[in-house]
Write an enzyme that holds these catalytic residues in place. Structure first.
Site, PDB file in Angstrom:
ATOM      1  N   HIS A  21     -51.952  -8.178  64.387  1.00  9.31           N
ATOM      2  CA  HIS A  21     -50.899  -8.960  63.781  1.00  9.31           C
ATOM      3  C   HIS A  21     -50.003  -9.716  64.146  1.00  9.31           C
ATOM      4  O   HIS A  21     -49.184  -8.737  65.671  1.00  9.31           O
ATOM      5  CB  HIS A  21     -50.640  -8.242  62.652  1.00  9.31           C
TER       6      HIS A  21
ATOM      7  N   CYS B  45     -52.481 -13.606  58.704  1.00 10.96           N
ATOM      8  CA  CYS B  45     -51.425 -13.809  59.981  1.00 10.96           C
ATOM      9  C   CYS B  45     -51.919 -14.407  61.222  1.00 10.96           C
ATOM     10  O   CYS B  45     -50.875 -15.480  61.000  1.00 10.96           O
ATOM     11  CB  CYS B  45     -50.926 -12.719  59.768  1.00 10.96           C
TER      12      CYS B  45
END
Length: 591
Positions: free
Chosen positions: A88, A158
């Site tokens: 992430h 993301c």
């Protein structure tokens, strides 16, 4: 000079220009046309600074591992491929952290998400763009390309957002090892099997805390963030004070309880069981009649042996826990006589005639209520032959498992299970749960659920001692978890029902937390996935209660998982009071 004249001719004639278009043009010239290291880059950078102001703001990439290190240790066994983590990312610029998830574009102070500090950081360069231009650009993205409904775990996540922002701000892409990871995983056999599941709940994944961006100006957003942080700090302080009070209260209760236990032992006229009667008899035989003699002086036996008191306290506590969290078992599901007759019909003439003696032993144990001594030493080997003989039809395995499921309700079946410590016949068979026919799966989950009827047999399911099976290591707790997860996520409603029961029983079992170290995240992940199937009230309660216990067992990993994956527990509020109670307990662990 040609480039300079083109730029100047286009923008110097008027003071009114579109800064976003200018930045895009600069990025194309400096990045996409590979001019970053040329004199042209210096020229364009100088022009942008002149047009937009000397910003020179540092742009960083924060990289987090969503698995907290588990991917690195499990990657080879699951994917047959070494991977460092499941990434992430977020962009750090202008003193804030920006990232994209199922809630859309979010912002917070650097390093304050539920993931904590980043595993690593990358310097992406510097941007000459003013902050207000960047905010305008974000507003455009969140209304179109990166709106909440466009989020997809595998294709538009993301990391794609971070790459887009990095190119806009400083003309650089984020590292390729981050962008290439989804395809690397999906190109593995396990990844291909996992893809439909990930697609199923990808829209519920997000990283929190973080304040979702709105159309309000940047200063208002900062104020909201600061206010939320202060409120969170106040709540944390109140929670700590409350926990301290609860601990003190529990200590007082424990002290009072120990005193009552001691008094109970000292009262001769109220023996509560034959055990205490035996104790008084022994004292009488010693000539003291409950009174100790020391130096010729008689004195009351005011204190009982500490071990006896602790043993009584432990048994009382276990009884209370069992009353508070009774296991979910299936008492009347199996007609043992019918199943025994069915087994005889299925195997007679198809197995060694000598093996029929074990069916007679099983009849004695189940129908004539003889003790487990009726089952000979070779009984488990006989069961293993039925489970693993490919020449026998599947109904044979289903039937013997159904009979064992009924036997699991007996407290002395543990003596049989202990004989399986060396060969691991039952658990080796159960380890292939995902490849079994549905009826065998149903019978096996019934057997495991019913083993929770007694404390000793349920503990057998949770043994953490490992043995080699094929090229890997397995244990009872891992196999039990595998059965629970696969049952819970099955499409068959009956198997789902037994899966929720098995997960509930696992969660409510009072054992040392080390038992769940390797499996609690996997169980919690399965529960969160199952919530997306919109379960009924009973199943929702079982799973919400399990999730609350998993949060208690793993106070960092599981709450973090709940916040990242969802759905949020609050989405189930109002279904029933008992579910609301479990949701409140879970929310106490969420940051």
């Amino acid at each position: 000079m040609l480039l300079q004249s083109v730029v100047v001719d286009r923008y110097s004639a008027t003071a009114a220009f579109d800064p976003v278009q200018l930045a895009k043009m600069a990025n194309i010239l400096m990045s996409e046309r590979a001019l970053n290291d040329s004199p042209t880059c210096t020229l364009m950078s100088g022009f942008v600074r002149a047009a937009m102001g000397e910003a020179g703001e540092e742009v960083q990439l924060y990289v987090y591992d969503l698995t907290g290190g588990m991917a690195k240790s499990l990657g080879q066994s699951l994917l047959q491929k070494d991977i460092e983590g499941i990434w992430h990312t977020a962009i750090i610029v202008f003193g804030k952290e920006y990232f994209f998830g199922s809630n859309g574009i979010s912002v917070c102070d650097p390093g304050t998400t539920a993931l904590g500090n980043p595993l690593r950081t990358h310097s992406l360069g510097k941007t000459c763009l003013p902050e207000d231009v960047f905010q305008e650009y974000l507003r455009g993205l969140e209304q179109d390309t990166f709106s909440a409904d466009k989020y997809n775990l595998l294709r538009h996540n993301c990391n794609n957002f971070s790459n887009e922002i990095s190119q806009f701000l400083c003309g650089n892409c984020i590292p390729s090892y981050i962008l290439d990871l989804p395809n690397e995983i999906l190109n593995t056999p396990f990844g291909q099997q996992l893809a439909p599941i990930l697609e199923l709940f990808s829209n519920s994944i997000g990283i929190h805390p973080g304040v979702r961006r709105s159309a309000s100006d940047f200063e208002s957003l900062n104020n909201d963030i600061d206010s939320a942080r202060k409120q969170s700090a106040l709540l944390e302080e109140k929670r700590n004070k409350l926990n301290e009070k609860l601990e003190k209260r529990d200590k007082r209760k424990k002290k009072k309880k120990n005193k009552n236990l001691s008094d109970q032992f000292c009262t001769e006229s109220e023996p509560s069981s034959s055990r205490y009667g035996d104790n008084r008899k022994k004292m009488s035989e010693n000539g003291t009649n409950g009174v100790n003699a020391e130096n010729g002086v008689l004195r009351p036996a005011a204190v009982v042996d500490d071990n006896d008191a602790e043993d009584l306290a432990r048994k009382e506590l276990e009884l209370k826990r069992k009353e508070r969290d009774p296991p979910i078992v299936f008492q009347d599901t199996i007609n043992v006589q019918n199943e025994l007759e069915r087994l005889v019909g299925l195997i007679d003439g198809r197995i060694n005639p000598d093996d029929m003696q074990y069916v007679a032993e099983l009849d004695q144990y189940m129908l004539e209520n003889e003790g487990s001594w009726a089952l000979g030493e070779g009984f488990l080997s006989f069961v293993g032959r039925l489970l693993n003989d490919s020449q026998l039809v599947s109904e044979v395995r289903e039937t013997i498992l159904n009979i064992l499921a009924a036997a699991a309700l007996k407290d002395d079946i543990i003596l049989v299970l202990h004989q399986d410590r060396r060969e691991h016949i039952l658990m080796n068979y159960a380890n292939g749960f995902d490849k079994l026919p549905l009826l065998e799966q149903l019978a096996l989950t019934l057997f495991m659920c019913n083993l929770f009827e007694n404390s000793s047999t349920s503990e057998w399911l949770l043994y953490i001692s490992e043995w080699q099976l094929g090229s890997g290591s397995v244990s009872n707790i891992r196999v039990t978890t595998k059965v629970a997860v696969n049952s819970l996520l099955s499409e068959d409603k009956v198997l789902q029902d037994r899966g929720t029961a098995l997960v509930h029983n696992l969660a409510c079992k009072e054992v040392k937390t080390v038992v769940f170290d390797d499996v609690v995240v996997e169980l919690a992940m399965a529960v969160l996935q199952y919530f997306n199937s919109k379960p009924n009230e009973e199943h929702s309660f079982r799973c919400m209660k399990s999730l609350a216990r998993f949060c208690q067992i793993s106070r960092q990993d599981v709450p973090q998982l709940v916040q990242m994956i969802g759905p949020p527990p609050s989405a189930f509020k109002g279904i029933s009071n008992r579910i609301d109670e479990q949701i409140t307990e879970i929310q106490n662990y969420l940051r």
